[in-house]
Design a protein around this motif. Structure first.
Motif, PDB file in Angstrom:
ATOM      1  N   ASP A 110       0.834  -1.211   0.000  1.00  0.00           N
ATOM      2  CA  ASP A 110       0.000   0.000   0.000  1.00  0.00           C
ATOM      3  C   ASP A 110       0.863   1.252   0.000  1.00  0.00           C
ATOM      4  O   ASP A 110       0.540   2.258  -0.627  1.00  0.00           O
ATOM      5  N   PHE A 111       1.960   1.162   0.745  1.00  0.00           N
ATOM      6  CA  PHE A 111       2.894   2.286   0.788  1.00  0.00           C
ATOM      7  C   PHE A 111       3.399   2.600  -0.622  1.00  0.00           C
ATOM      8  O   PHE A 111       3.370   3.751  -1.065  1.00  0.00           O
ATOM      9  N   TRP A 112       3.825   1.568  -1.349  1.00  0.00           N
ATOM     10  CA  TRP A 112       4.354   1.807  -2.698  1.00  0.00           C
ATOM     11  C   TRP A 112       3.268   2.233  -3.671  1.00  0.00           C
ATOM     12  O   TRP A 112       3.509   3.005  -4.588  1.00  0.00           O
ATOM     13  N   LYS A 113       2.045   1.738  -3.448  1.00  0.00           N
ATOM     14  CA  LYS A 113       0.939   2.184  -4.313  1.00  0.00           C
ATOM     15  C   LYS A 113       0.735   3.690  -4.176  1.00  0.00           C
ATOM     16  O   LYS A 113       0.562   4.394  -5.162  1.00  0.00           O
ATOM     17  N   HIS A 114       0.762   4.156  -2.930  1.00  0.00           N
ATOM     18  CA  HIS A 114       0.627   5.595  -2.708  1.00  0.00           C
ATOM     19  C   HIS A 114       1.794   6.346  -3.369  1.00  0.00           C
ATOM     20  O   HIS A 114       1.602   7.334  -4.070  1.00  0.00           O
ATOM     21  N   SER A 115       3.006   5.836  -3.144  1.00  0.00           N
ATOM     22  CA  SER A 115       4.197   6.512  -3.665  1.00  0.00           C
ATOM     23  C   SER A 115       4.207   6.539  -5.193  1.00  0.00           C
ATOM     24  O   SER A 115       4.555   7.562  -5.803  1.00  0.00           O
ATOM     25  N   VAL A 140      11.182  11.884  -7.311  1.00  0.00           N
ATOM     26  CA  VAL A 140      10.946  12.525  -6.009  1.00  0.00           C
ATOM     27  C   VAL A 140       9.589  12.082  -5.452  1.00  0.00           C
ATOM     28  O   VAL A 140       9.458  11.788  -4.265  1.00  0.00           O
ATOM     29  N   GLY A 141       8.596  12.007  -6.342  1.00  0.00           N
ATOM     30  CA  GLY A 141       7.281  11.535  -5.909  1.00  0.00           C
ATOM     31  C   GLY A 141       7.371  10.131  -5.333  1.00  0.00           C
ATOM     32  O   GLY A 141       6.785   9.814  -4.301  1.00  0.00           O
ATOM     33  N   LEU A 142       8.148   9.307  -5.996  1.00  0.00           N
ATOM     34  CA  LEU A 142       8.316   7.926  -5.559  1.00  0.00           C
ATOM     35  C   LEU A 142       8.960   7.849  -4.172  1.00  0.00           C
ATOM     36  O   LEU A 142       8.642   6.996  -3.357  1.00  0.00           O
ATOM     37  N   LEU A 143       9.880   8.761  -3.897  1.00  0.00           N
ATOM     38  CA  LEU A 143      10.635   8.698  -2.642  1.00  0.00           C
ATOM     39  C   LEU A 143      10.092   9.610  -1.540  1.00  0.00           C
ATOM     40  O   LEU A 143      10.613   9.593  -0.424  1.00  0.00           O
ATOM     41  N   HIS A 144       9.056  10.396  -1.816  1.00  0.00           N
ATOM     42  CA  HIS A 144       8.700  11.466  -0.877  1.00  0.00           C
ATOM     43  C   HIS A 144       8.396  10.974   0.550  1.00  0.00           C
ATOM     44  O   HIS A 144       8.693  11.654   1.516  1.00  0.00           O
ATOM     45  N   LEU A 222       8.883  21.216  -5.464  1.00  0.00           N
ATOM     46  CA  LEU A 222       8.273  21.009  -4.145  1.00  0.00           C
ATOM     47  C   LEU A 222       6.754  21.167  -4.224  1.00  0.00           C
ATOM     48  O   LEU A 222       6.001  20.339  -3.709  1.00  0.00           O
ATOM     49  N   LEU A 223       6.298  22.216  -4.913  1.00  0.00           N
ATOM     50  CA  LEU A 223       4.857  22.474  -4.991  1.00  0.00           C
ATOM     51  C   LEU A 223       4.136  21.389  -5.795  1.00  0.00           C
ATOM     52  O   LEU A 223       3.016  21.005  -5.474  1.00  0.00           O
ATOM     53  N   ILE A 224       4.806  20.883  -6.815  1.00  0.00           N
ATOM     54  CA  ILE A 224       4.210  19.814  -7.622  1.00  0.00           C
ATOM     55  C   ILE A 224       3.993  18.554  -6.781  1.00  0.00           C
ATOM     56  O   ILE A 224       2.910  17.974  -6.752  1.00  0.00           O
ATOM     57  N   VAL A 225       5.038  18.133  -6.072  1.00  0.00           N
ATOM     58  CA  VAL A 225       4.931  16.899  -5.283  1.00  0.00           C
ATOM     59  C   VAL A 225       3.936  17.079  -4.122  1.00  0.00           C
ATOM     60  O   VAL A 225       3.138  16.185  -3.823  1.00  0.00           O
ATOM     61  N   HIS A 226       3.964  18.250  -3.525  1.00  0.00           N
ATOM     62  CA  HIS A 226       3.029  18.576  -2.450  1.00  0.00           C
ATOM     63  C   HIS A 226       1.582  18.487  -2.958  1.00  0.00           C
ATOM     64  O   HIS A 226       0.717  17.861  -2.319  1.00  0.00           O
ATOM     65  N   ALA A 227       1.308  19.061  -4.125  1.00  0.00           N
ATOM     66  CA  ALA A 227      -0.057  19.030  -4.676  1.00  0.00           C
ATOM     67  C   ALA A 227      -0.436  17.608  -5.097  1.00  0.00           C
ATOM     68  O   ALA A 227      -1.557  17.154  -4.829  1.00  0.00           O
ATOM     69  N   ALA A 228       0.509  16.897  -5.719  1.00  0.00           N
ATOM     70  CA  ALA A 228       0.227  15.522  -6.158  1.00  0.00           C
ATOM     71  C   ALA A 228      -0.127  14.636  -4.966  1.00  0.00           C
ATOM     72  O   ALA A 228      -1.055  13.823  -5.030  1.00  0.00           O
ATOM     73  N   ASN A 229       0.580  14.815  -3.876  1.00  0.00           N
ATOM     74  CA  ASN A 229       0.311  14.047  -2.661  1.00  0.00           C
ATOM     75  C   ASN A 229      -1.119  14.270  -2.197  1.00  0.00           C
ATOM     76  O   ASN A 229      -1.845  13.342  -1.864  1.00  0.00           O
ATOM     77  N   SER A 230      -1.538  15.525  -2.224  1.00  0.00           N
ATOM     78  CA  SER A 230      -2.878  15.865  -1.789  1.00  0.00           C
ATOM     79  C   SER A 230      -3.942  15.289  -2.738  1.00  0.00           C
ATOM     80  O   SER A 230      -4.962  14.760  -2.298  1.00  0.00           O
TER      81      SER A 230
END
Ligand SMILES: [Fe+2]
Ligand SMILES: [Fe+2]
Length: 285
Positions: A110-115, A140-144, A222-230
Motif C-alpha cells: 500500500d505504501f508503494w501504491k501511494h508513492s 521525487v514523488g516515488l521517494l517522498h 516542491l509544490l508539484i509533489v506537495h499538490a500531487a500528494n494531496s
C-alpha cells in the motif's frame, strides 16, 4: 529528544538501508562528463535482474516507444542519461525497501501504491505545467514518504504509537507524528537522501513536502509533489469525486490552478496509469 539527536541516531543503526551500489555508481557516472554510453551500460549490465526490469520498463506503455528496445545501450540512446538513471533508481529502490519486515498493519505494498501514485501524478503535473522535469518529479514523488518506511522498520515502538494515534484520534500520519515524535517522516526522508547524496532539489522537496518552505532550491518541484500528494490522498476511486484541496499551499494552487480546477476530468485516466505502473513495479519476479 530533539530532532538533531533523533536524526543522528539514524547514523548508528547498523542496517539502515544503504543505497544500492548500482544507484551510487550510476549517479557518480552521470556527474562525470567523460561517461560514455558504453561505460554506463556496462555498469548497469552487471546486474541482470535490473537489466530485465529496465528493458521491460522502457518497452512498456509507460514510455510509449513503438520500436522495440533490445539492450541497455539502445535504451540509453533512446531515453537519455537522466531518464535511465531515474529508471535505475526507481526499480532498485523499490526492490531494496520491499524485502524487510515492517510494522504490522503497515502494508509495504500500500505504501508503494501511494508513492507510485504521487510519482505518476507529479510527472503529469510537471508535463502539463512545464514547471520542472517530469522525470525528476517522478523519482521525487516515488521517494517522498521513504521516511515512513525507515520509521516502520527501525523505530517500531514510536511507529506503533503513531499508528495507534492515527486510528484512535483520527489523525493523518503527519499530524500524529507532530504530536508524538521529535521529527517527522519528511525530515527523516530528507536526512536519508542527503546521506545517499541525492541532488539538493530532491532532498529539499522530500524534507518540506508537508510544510512548504519558499526558500528551497527548486520551489516548483516542491509544490508539484506537495499538490500531487494531496490529489492522490483525496481520490477514493468513486465517480463522484469530491476534492478537498484546503490543505494545498496557496502558491501551489496559484501555479497549478488550471490542473486543480479540472482534476476530476483528468485524474481518472491518471488513476488507470497508476494502476498499470503499480502492476509493473510491484510485480514479483
Ligand atoms: Fe508525506
Ligand atoms: Fe505521501
Amino acid at each position: 529528544m530533539d530532532a538533531q539527536t533523533f536524526l543522528k541516531k539514524l547514523d548508528s543503526i547498523p542496517d539502515i538501508p544503504t543505497l544500492p551500489n548500482i544507484v551510487v555508481k550510476v549517479n557518480e557516472m552521470l556527474q562525470d562528463d567523460d561517461t560514455s554510453i558504453k561505460k554506463l551500460s556496462k555498469v548497469i549490465e552487471k546486474d541482470q535482474s535490473i537489466v530485465t526490469k529496465i528493458l521491460r520498463l522502457v518497452n512498456s506503455t509507460f514510455y510509449g516507444f513503438r520500436s522495440k528496445i533490445r539492450n541497455i545501450p539502445h535504451a540509453v540512446i533512446v531515453l537519455g542519461f537522466n531518464t535511465i538513471r531515474n529508471a535505475v533508481v526507481s526499480v532498485s529502490i523499490i526492490k531494496t525497501f520491499s524485502g524487510k519486515e515492517t510494522f504490522e498493519g503497515f502494508e509495504i505494498t500500500d505504501f508503494w501504491k501511494h508513492s507510485i501514485g504521487v510519482a505518476v501524478t507529479s510527472r503529469y503535473l510537471s508535463e502539463r505545467t512545464r514547471l520542472d522535469s517530469p522525470d525528476d518529479c517522478f523519482v521525487v514523488g516515488l521517494l517522498h514518504d521513504i521516511g515512513k518506511v525507515v520509521l516502520s522498520q527501525h523505530f517500531t515502538e514510536l511507529f506503533g504509537g503513531v499508528w495507534k494515534s492515527i486510528k484512535e484520534d483520527k489523525l493523518c500520519f503527519y499530524e500524529a507524528e507532530q504530536k508524538l515524535l521529535p521529527v517527522n517522516h519528511a525530515q527523516i526522508g530528507g536526512y536519508l537522501t542527503k546521506e545517499w547524496q541525492f541532488p539538493v532539489s530532491l532532498i529539499d522537496t522530500i524534507t518540506h513536502h508537508h510544510a512548504i518552505r519558499k526558500s528551497v532550491s527548486n520551489l516548483n518541484q516542491l509544490l508539484i509533489v506537495h499538490a500531487a500528494n494531496s490529489i492522490v490522498n483525496n481520490y477514493k476511486g468513486d465517480s463522484e469525486i469530491t476534492h478537498d484541496f484546503s490543505s494545498i499551499d496557496p502558491e501551489a494552487k496559484r501555479i497549478m490552478s488550471g490542473q486543480l480546477e479540472t482534476v476530476s476530468d483528468w485524474f481518472p485516466s491518471i488513476a488507470a496509469e497508476i494502476e498499470s505502473a503499480c502492476e509493473f513495479f510491484l510485480k514479483e519476479e
